[in-house]
Structure formats: C-alpha cells, structure tokens
Enzyme design. Structure first.
Site, PDB file in Angstrom:
ATOM      1  N   GLY A  46      31.056  40.810  39.514  1.00  0.00           N
ATOM      2  CA  GLY A  46      32.445  40.544  39.870  1.00  0.00           C
ATOM      3  C   GLY A  46      33.070  41.787  40.465  1.00  0.00           C
ATOM      4  O   GLY A  46      32.677  42.910  40.129  1.00  0.00           O
ATOM      5  N   GLN A  51      39.454  47.543  43.155  1.00  0.00           N
ATOM      6  CA  GLN A  51      38.299  48.426  43.006  1.00  0.00           C
ATOM      7  C   GLN A  51      37.793  48.998  44.326  1.00  0.00           C
ATOM      8  O   GLN A  51      36.984  49.921  44.333  1.00  0.00           O
ATOM      9  CB  GLN A  51      37.153  47.688  42.297  1.00  0.00           C
ATOM     10  CG  GLN A  51      37.480  47.322  40.859  1.00  0.00           C
ATOM     11  CD  GLN A  51      36.315  46.606  40.222  1.00  0.00           C
ATOM     12  OE1 GLN A  51      36.153  45.409  40.390  1.00  0.00           O
ATOM     13  NE2 GLN A  51      35.472  47.342  39.514  1.00  0.00           N
ATOM     14  N   CYS A 108      31.698  47.627  34.099  1.00  0.00           N
ATOM     15  CA  CYS A 108      32.619  47.585  35.226  1.00  0.00           C
ATOM     16  C   CYS A 108      32.155  48.595  36.266  1.00  0.00           C
ATOM     17  O   CYS A 108      31.815  49.723  35.915  1.00  0.00           O
ATOM     18  CB  CYS A 108      34.030  47.927  34.740  1.00  0.00           C
ATOM     19  SG  CYS A 108      35.267  47.901  36.049  1.00  0.00           S
ATOM     20  N   LEU A 109      32.115  48.178  37.531  1.00  0.00           N
ATOM     21  CA  LEU A 109      31.660  49.087  38.589  1.00  0.00           C
ATOM     22  C   LEU A 109      32.555  50.323  38.705  1.00  0.00           C
ATOM     23  O   LEU A 109      32.126  51.347  39.211  1.00  0.00           O
ATOM     24  CB  LEU A 109      31.604  48.351  39.932  1.00  0.00           C
ATOM     25  CG  LEU A 109      30.523  47.267  40.060  1.00  0.00           C
ATOM     26  CD1 LEU A 109      30.651  46.536  41.397  1.00  0.00           C
ATOM     27  CD2 LEU A 109      29.123  47.853  39.906  1.00  0.00           C
ATOM     28  N   HIS A 150      38.231  39.416  33.154  1.00  0.00           N
ATOM     29  CA  HIS A 150      38.065  40.838  33.482  1.00  0.00           C
ATOM     30  C   HIS A 150      38.633  41.133  34.883  1.00  0.00           C
ATOM     31  O   HIS A 150      39.373  42.097  35.068  1.00  0.00           O
ATOM     32  CB  HIS A 150      36.566  41.181  33.401  1.00  0.00           C
ATOM     33  CG  HIS A 150      36.209  42.594  33.748  1.00  0.00           C
ATOM     34  ND1 HIS A 150      35.642  43.463  32.836  1.00  0.00           N
ATOM     35  CD2 HIS A 150      36.321  43.286  34.911  1.00  0.00           C
ATOM     36  CE1 HIS A 150      35.440  44.638  33.435  1.00  0.00           C
ATOM     37  NE2 HIS A 150      35.821  44.548  34.690  1.00  0.00           N
ATOM     38  N   GLU A 151      38.309  40.268  35.853  1.00  0.00           N
ATOM     39  CA  GLU A 151      38.744  40.509  37.237  1.00  0.00           C
ATOM     40  C   GLU A 151      40.238  40.268  37.418  1.00  0.00           C
ATOM     41  O   GLU A 151      40.905  41.010  38.149  1.00  0.00           O
ATOM     42  CB  GLU A 151      37.944  39.631  38.216  1.00  0.00           C
ATOM     43  CG  GLU A 151      36.427  39.821  38.184  1.00  0.00           C
ATOM     44  CD  GLU A 151      35.967  41.257  38.268  1.00  0.00           C
ATOM     45  OE1 GLU A 151      36.673  42.092  38.873  1.00  0.00           O
ATOM     46  OE2 GLU A 151      34.899  41.573  37.702  1.00  0.00           O
ATOM     47  N   HIS A 154      42.029  43.184  36.353  1.00  0.00           N
ATOM     48  CA  HIS A 154      42.034  44.223  37.403  1.00  0.00           C
ATOM     49  C   HIS A 154      43.215  44.002  38.348  1.00  0.00           C
ATOM     50  O   HIS A 154      43.917  44.944  38.715  1.00  0.00           O
ATOM     51  CB  HIS A 154      40.756  44.152  38.244  1.00  0.00           C
ATOM     52  CG  HIS A 154      39.618  44.990  37.724  1.00  0.00           C
ATOM     53  ND1 HIS A 154      39.725  46.330  37.477  1.00  0.00           N
ATOM     54  CD2 HIS A 154      38.331  44.662  37.438  1.00  0.00           C
ATOM     55  CE1 HIS A 154      38.552  46.797  37.056  1.00  0.00           C
ATOM     56  NE2 HIS A 154      37.683  45.798  37.015  1.00  0.00           N
TER      57      HIS A 154
HETATM   58 NI    NI Z   1      35.698  45.743  36.448  1.00  0.00          NI
END
Ligand code: NI
Length: 188
Positions: A46, A51, A108-109, A150-151, A154
C-alpha cells in the site's frame, strides 16, 4: 511511467492532512500509474500520496497472495481472499462503517525496518472514487481492511506508530532519531 521518491519519517508531509482530489484528468492518471509503479518497485502492498510528497487523498493498494509478510494469530489472514492480487486505487476514500477488532504486524515504506503490532477494526466499508472519478464501495476484511485503515490514516497525516502504545512509539522514535543522527555524523 516514473518511479517517485518515497519520503521517510520524520518528514513533515507524513504528518500533514491531504486535500481531496477534485480534478480527474490525465495528469492524475499518470500520477496514479507512478504510485503503483513505485509501490511495486519497493515491494509495498500500500502507498499513500503523502509518502511521495503529494498532499492529495489518493492511495494505491495491491496485496499479493503468495507473500505472507504479516504475522498474526488469526488464520483468516492467511486464507486466499477475493481482494488478493487485485490492483486497487482509492481516491478520496471514506470509511463509512467499522466492525470488530484485529491486531497484526504492520510495516510502512516510510519507516524502513520497523515492524510492529497495531490494533485496527477487523472489517471496514469504504467508499471512494477510481482514477476516472467513478464511485465504488468495498467491504474490506483481513489485510485489505488493515491496509486501508493504515493508508487512510496516512491521508489524515497519521503515521502507524501513533496507533501503538505510547511506550512502543517512543522507543521507535528514539531508534529512528538515533539512526538519523548516525547518518548525519557520518557525512562530511
Ligand atoms: Ni505506511
């Protein structure tokens, strides 16, 4: 197609609320393509626009079935679901209903090498628009539910460590800060 740069915490853009998308044009489609490409190139399941430094309410999700990178005590998470291997784009997503509880290890990236358990709703109902501006709804369970929460966090400027206990979040913050200062010290 182009890969975008992923920003890592503590970048301010990760804790800033993103704005709704109002124009569905070719530029938006290209950006969404780039998000998918960036997500895949970095082995993410995701990605939120924050991000890659863009404050727009867009998230891409694609969860491969074969890779069970998440560990959970819930066997349901390991079974093949309709949403596995599907390419999702959610523009202006809204959670309309939540049910149950689930706890799974998340990564998470924007937080390389950090993996820890987060409590989430087990199921969510989300309405969103696709890249053409067409509205759709999904009833998400398992990893898709976790990933969507989660997204969407963000997009609201909420990073996953703030969903952990205060102690755990503090430990992670310190770890990252220490790592950051080491990198800085090493530079000329
Ligand atoms: Ni993330």
């Amino acid at each position: 197609m182009a890969q975008l740069n992923i920003v890592t915490w503590p970048a301010k853009v990760l804790e800033t609320k993103a704005e709704p998308v109002e124009t569905f044009d070719n530029q938006l489609k290209q950006f969404i393509e780039d998000m998918h490409e960036t997500m895949q190139a970095n082995s993410g399941i995701g990605l939120a626009a924050n991000q890659v430094g863009v404050l727009k309410r867009i998230t891409t999700i694609e969860i491969p079935y074969a890779e069970n990178r998440y560990e959970s005590d819930d066997d349901e998470l390991d079974a093949k679901q309709w949403w596995h291997n599907k390419r999702f784009t959610f523009v202006n997503p809204i959670i309309t209903k939540k049910e149950g509880k689930i706890s799974a290890q998340e990564g998470c990236l924007s937080f390389p090498e950090i993996f820890d358990f987060v409590d989430r709703a087990a199921e969510v109902w989300v309405t969103a628009k696709d890249e053409n501006g067409k509205e759709f709804e999904v009833h998400a369970t398992g990893l898709l539910s976790i990933c969507l929460q989660h997204e969407i966090d963000h997009l609201d400027g909420v990073v996953f460590i703030t969903r952990m206990s205060r102690m755990k979040a503090m430990r992670i913050r310190k770890k990252i800060m220490r790592r950051g200062s080491l990198v800085t010290e090493g530079e000329p």
